[in-house]
Write an enzyme that holds these catalytic residues in place. Structure first.
Site, PDB file in Angstrom:
ATOM      1  N   SER A   1       0.846  -1.194   0.000  1.00 29.68           N
ATOM      2  CA  SER A   1       0.000   0.000   0.000  1.00 29.68           C
ATOM      3  C   SER A   1       0.882   1.246   0.000  1.00 29.68           C
ATOM      4  O   SER A   1       2.094   1.159   0.216  1.00 29.68           O
ATOM      5  CB  SER A   1      -0.943   0.024   1.212  1.00 29.68           C
ATOM      6  OG  SER A   1      -0.197   0.052   2.418  1.00 29.68           O
TER       7      SER A   1
ATOM      8  N   ILE B   1       3.225   4.404  -0.568  1.00 30.36           N
ATOM      9  CA  ILE B   1       4.437   4.599  -1.360  1.00 30.36           C
ATOM     10  C   ILE B   1       4.990   3.263  -1.850  1.00 30.36           C
ATOM     11  O   ILE B   1       5.394   3.135  -3.006  1.00 30.36           O
ATOM     12  CB  ILE B   1       5.502   5.344  -0.530  1.00 30.36           C
ATOM     13  CG1 ILE B   1       5.067   6.781  -0.254  1.00 30.36           C
ATOM     14  CG2 ILE B   1       6.852   5.347  -1.248  1.00 30.36           C
ATOM     15  CD1 ILE B   1       5.983   7.536   0.693  1.00 30.36           C
TER      16      ILE B   1
ATOM     17  N   TYR C   1      10.137   8.836  15.500  1.00 26.58           N
ATOM     18  CA  TYR C   1      10.137   8.693  14.038  1.00 26.58           C
ATOM     19  C   TYR C   1      11.339   9.392  13.420  1.00 26.58           C
ATOM     20  O   TYR C   1      12.078   8.802  12.609  1.00 26.58           O
ATOM     21  CB  TYR C   1       8.835   9.265  13.482  1.00 26.58           C
ATOM     22  CG  TYR C   1       8.696   9.143  11.988  1.00 26.58           C
ATOM     23  CD1 TYR C   1       8.474   7.903  11.391  1.00 26.58           C
ATOM     24  CD2 TYR C   1       8.767  10.264  11.167  1.00 26.58           C
ATOM     25  CE1 TYR C   1       8.337   7.782  10.021  1.00 26.58           C
ATOM     26  CE2 TYR C   1       8.634  10.158   9.791  1.00 26.58           C
ATOM     27  CZ  TYR C   1       8.419   8.917   9.216  1.00 26.58           C
ATOM     28  OH  TYR C   1       8.296   8.805   7.863  1.00 26.58           O
TER      29      TYR C   1
ATOM     30  N   THR D   1      -1.122  10.973  -0.023  1.00 20.80           N
ATOM     31  CA  THR D   1      -1.526   9.600   0.258  1.00 20.80           C
ATOM     32  C   THR D   1      -2.653   9.588   1.279  1.00 20.80           C
ATOM     33  O   THR D   1      -2.902  10.579   1.970  1.00 20.80           O
ATOM     34  CB  THR D   1      -0.346   8.778   0.834  1.00 20.80           C
ATOM     35  OG1 THR D   1       0.098   9.403   2.050  1.00 20.80           O
ATOM     36  CG2 THR D   1       0.811   8.700  -0.145  1.00 20.80           C
TER      37      THR D   1
END
Length: 250
Positions: free
Chosen positions: A13, A15, A145, A180
């Site tokens: 799914s 990228i 992250y 996205t």
């Protein structure tokens, strides 16, 4: 078929799927691993001949078993990543922090570790790691992250030095504000938290991108294709932004 085998992690799914679709359309043998079986079933139905594997890249034994099944890999695209804990670092759950690094950094290590012997034997190969433009700008509330992606970029540069004499190239791509479903969800949640319209929040975010633009997943696919091609045969240890020049995030 080109004779190349391409592995895209988290490729069912977003990228990852866009990258898998592009390489498949251009004749490569594409292997996609993901933890989402429904997404794997979807891409398998859409792209005849694609190979799928339900594999968590944070599990080294599962990664090794997958490579044993699918055979030597010519191009590895490490796209798997999780958001990690959100909020001030003092509120971050240690287990969520550890899981972020387990996928974003250790997962890349596990896949590189598994594919490297065959690449060395072949005397060639390409590894492409998917980072983020947030390593340039910083992003408060997303320390796990951003730190994990910095680690991924450090891994990219160091492994490029290790693998260069073997003819294996290692680069990374920094995607920007992606168009996205995942990014739309992030914008919707930010708008709800700020009690502002989504369009207004998006416009403000785009105001800190020089080209004032979102990035299409296919653009990341095109960059990955270039970095995997003979045109990039002497490009390694590079971190390349496909982000319209992200200046700042808040």
């Amino acid at each position: 078929m080109s004779g190349r085998s391409i592995l895209v992690t988290a490729g069912a799914s977003g990228i990852g799927r866009a990258i898998a679709e592009l390489f498949h359309a251009r004749g490569d043998r594409v292997i996609v691993c993901d933890v989402d079986q429904a997404a794997l079933d979807s891409i398998a139905a859409a792209l005849p001949g694609i190979v799928t594997s339900r594999t968590d890249v944070a599990d080294p034994a599962a990664v090794a078993a997958m490579i044993d099944r699918v055979g030597p890999i010519s191009v590895l695209i490490n796209n798997a990543g999780v958001a990690g804990p959100i909020g001030g670092i003092e509120t971050n759950d240690p287990d969520e922090w550890a899981r972020c690094f387990a996928v974003n950094v250790h997962g890349a290590f596990h896949t590189i570790h598994a594919v490297a012997p065959a690449m060395r034997a072949a005397g060639e190969g390409a590894i492409i790691n998917i980072s983020t433009a947030s390593t340039v700008t910083g992003l408060p509330g997303r320390s796990a992250y951003v730190a994990s992606k910095w680690a991924l970029e450090g891994l990219t540069r160091n492994v490029a030095r290790e693998f260069g004499p073997a003819g294996i190239r290692v680069n990374a791509i920094r995607p920007g504000f992606m168009d996205t479903e995942r990014m739309r969800g992030l914008m919707a949640r930010a708008a709800e938290r700020l009690q502002r319209p989504v369009a207004e929040v998006e416009a403000e975010a785009l105001g800190y991108i020089s080209m004032r633009t979102k990035i299409q997943p296919s653009e990341i696919g095109e960059m990955a294709w270039f970095l995997a091609s003979d045109a990039a045969r002497h490009i390694t240890a590079q971190i390349i932004g496909v982000d319209g020049n992200a200046e700042w995030e808040g």
